[in-house]
Design a protein around this motif. Structure first.
Motif, PDB file in Angstrom:
ATOM      1  N   UNK A   8       0.831  -1.207   0.000  1.00  7.69           N
ATOM      2  CA  UNK A   8       0.000   0.000   0.000  1.00  7.69           C
ATOM      3  C   UNK A   8       0.868   1.261   0.000  1.00  7.69           C
ATOM      4  N   UNK A   9       1.943   1.243   0.772  1.00  9.50           N
ATOM      5  CA  UNK A   9       2.842   2.396   0.831  1.00  9.50           C
ATOM      6  C   UNK A   9       3.463   2.679  -0.537  1.00  9.50           C
ATOM      7  N   UNK A  10       3.966   1.638  -1.207  1.00 10.70           N
ATOM      8  CA  UNK A  10       4.590   1.825  -2.518  1.00 10.70           C
ATOM      9  C   UNK A  10       3.563   2.336  -3.529  1.00 10.70           C
ATOM     10  N   UNK A  11       2.346   1.834  -3.451  1.00 11.31           N
ATOM     11  CA  UNK A  11       1.300   2.298  -4.376  1.00 11.31           C
ATOM     12  C   UNK A  11       1.031   3.785  -4.200  1.00 11.31           C
ATOM     13  N   UNK A  17      -1.098   9.887  -4.738  1.00  9.21           N
ATOM     14  CA  UNK A  17      -2.506  10.222  -4.538  1.00  9.21           C
ATOM     15  C   UNK A  17      -3.182   9.020  -3.895  1.00  9.21           C
ATOM     16  N   UNK A  18      -3.886   9.235  -2.793  1.00  7.97           N
ATOM     17  CA  UNK A  18      -4.507   8.123  -2.083  1.00  7.97           C
ATOM     18  C   UNK A  18      -5.647   7.497  -2.893  1.00  7.97           C
ATOM     19  N   UNK A  19      -6.483   8.320  -3.519  1.00  6.25           N
ATOM     20  CA  UNK A  19      -7.614   7.776  -4.268  1.00  6.25           C
ATOM     21  C   UNK A  19      -7.150   6.909  -5.431  1.00  6.25           C
ATOM     22  N   UNK A  22      -5.683   3.686  -4.140  1.00  6.16           N
ATOM     23  CA  UNK A  22      -6.723   2.763  -3.682  1.00  6.16           C
ATOM     24  C   UNK A  22      -7.380   2.071  -4.868  1.00  6.16           C
ATOM     25  N   UNK A  23      -7.627   2.818  -5.942  1.00  4.14           N
ATOM     26  CA  UNK A  23      -8.215   2.220  -7.142  1.00  4.14           C
ATOM     27  C   UNK A  23      -7.266   1.198  -7.757  1.00  4.14           C
ATOM     28  N   UNK A  27      -8.863  -1.502  -3.301  1.00  5.69           N
ATOM     29  CA  UNK A  27      -9.330  -1.455  -1.912  1.00  5.69           C
ATOM     30  C   UNK A  27      -9.971  -0.087  -1.679  1.00  5.69           C
ATOM     31  N   UNK A  28     -10.680   0.042  -0.563  1.00 12.06           N
ATOM     32  CA  UNK A  28     -11.303   1.322  -0.250  1.00 12.06           C
ATOM     33  C   UNK A  28     -10.244   2.330   0.182  1.00 12.06           C
TER      34      UNK A  28
END
Length: 295
Positions: A8-11, A17-19, A22-23, A27-28
């Protein structure tokens, strides 16, 4: 710390951008944010500077990004190792490729690999050799076909496929078109057509001119071999290119360089060393003709 936290951190670091992250991770956004907060609590450090438009890495985040990518690559390699013991090859293979290397028919090689290992997802990225070497070292690529001067690179294993000399290409009516050979001093005052600085041939040219103390004014910069040769043929500049590129059809003239003028252009298949090495990459390399790879 869990691997999913690092994923998640690397993404987020790559998407900024968090959104969007997440896409990409399916995940939400609230779940992603909770995962990042858990990682920050574990490390006792803030990893991102957040604002309404984007996120940027903190100093701690930048330090974690490189090691996080390596850790994820090593974890994937561990999964592949277990699968290999079970007689399976699975997972993901990311291949880098510089244009117009010509030594290996990479599309045919990848088709052969997919037929043999249909459970492995293949991703191909085309770029200059310089950034691909960085991506190999960081674990973002598993294997790459690159062009360099052949010098060792820390953390990477470069296995030569071919080596050839650099030559001058110029217009048929250029003052040096009939020369038996040229030195860099002969090119003083010329304007140059050349590739993007990330290409292997450009790096070799830049290094040669710098070492000789001769100016190398690149007035036209391209990302296509045939465009470069056409521009040279119309006398819009001269260029130093590998023999393989100079041999392509065109109205240009090829002139040899004096011995020792520039490093040779070496095409290699490159892989990371150590725990980040990919079994899928090894399987791909194993499909190359046995005469092609010189370990």
């Amino acid at each position: 710390m869990e691997l999913r936290h690092l994923e998640h951190f690397v993404a987020v670091a790559e998407q900024k951008h968090f959104t969007r992250a997440a896409e990409a991770m399916s995940i939400s956004q609230s779940g992603l944010s909770a995962s990042i907060r858990a990682l920050e609590r574990e490390l006792r450090a803030s990893l991102f500077v957040r604002n309404t438009r984007s996120v940027e890495l903190t100093e701690a985040g930048r330090a974690l990004l490189c090691e996080g990518r390596r850790t994820l690559a090593a974890a994937e390699a561990a999964k592949d190792a277990v699968a290999a013991v079970q007689g399976l090859l699975r997972g993901h293979l990311t291949v880098g490729l510089e244009q117009c290397l010509g030594v290996v028919d990479v599309p045919a090689l990848l088709a052969k690999f997919r037929s043999a290992y249909p459970s492995v997802e293949i991703e191909v990225r085309q770029a200059g050799s310089t950034p691909m070497l960085d991506e190999l070292a960081s674990g973002r690529l598993d294997v790459a076909f690159v062009a360099t001067a052949g010098y060792p690179v820390d953390g990477l294993d470069l296995r030569p496929l071919s080596r050839e000399s650099m030559v001058l290409v110029c217009a048929p009516d250029h003052r040096l078109a009939n020369a038996s050979r040229v030195t860099l001093d002969d090119l003083i005052g010329e304007s140059f057509v050349d590739f993007d600085p990330t290409w292997g041939a450009r790096a070799i040219s830049d290094s040669a001119f710098t070492a000789a103390g001769v100016a190398h004014p690149v007035t036209i910069e391209v990302n296509d071999v045939h465009t470069l040769l056409a521009l040279v043929a119309h006398d819009l500049g001269v260029a130093l290119v590998p023999e393989r590129i100079a041999a392509k059809r065109g109205d240009h003239v090829t002139v040899p360089l004096a011995p020792g003028t520039a490093s040779d252009w070496q095409v290699s298949v490159a892989v990371p060393t150590g725990p980040a090495a990919s079994l899928a990459a090894d399987a791909l390399i194993g499909m190359l003709p046995t005469t092609a790879v010189h370990a």
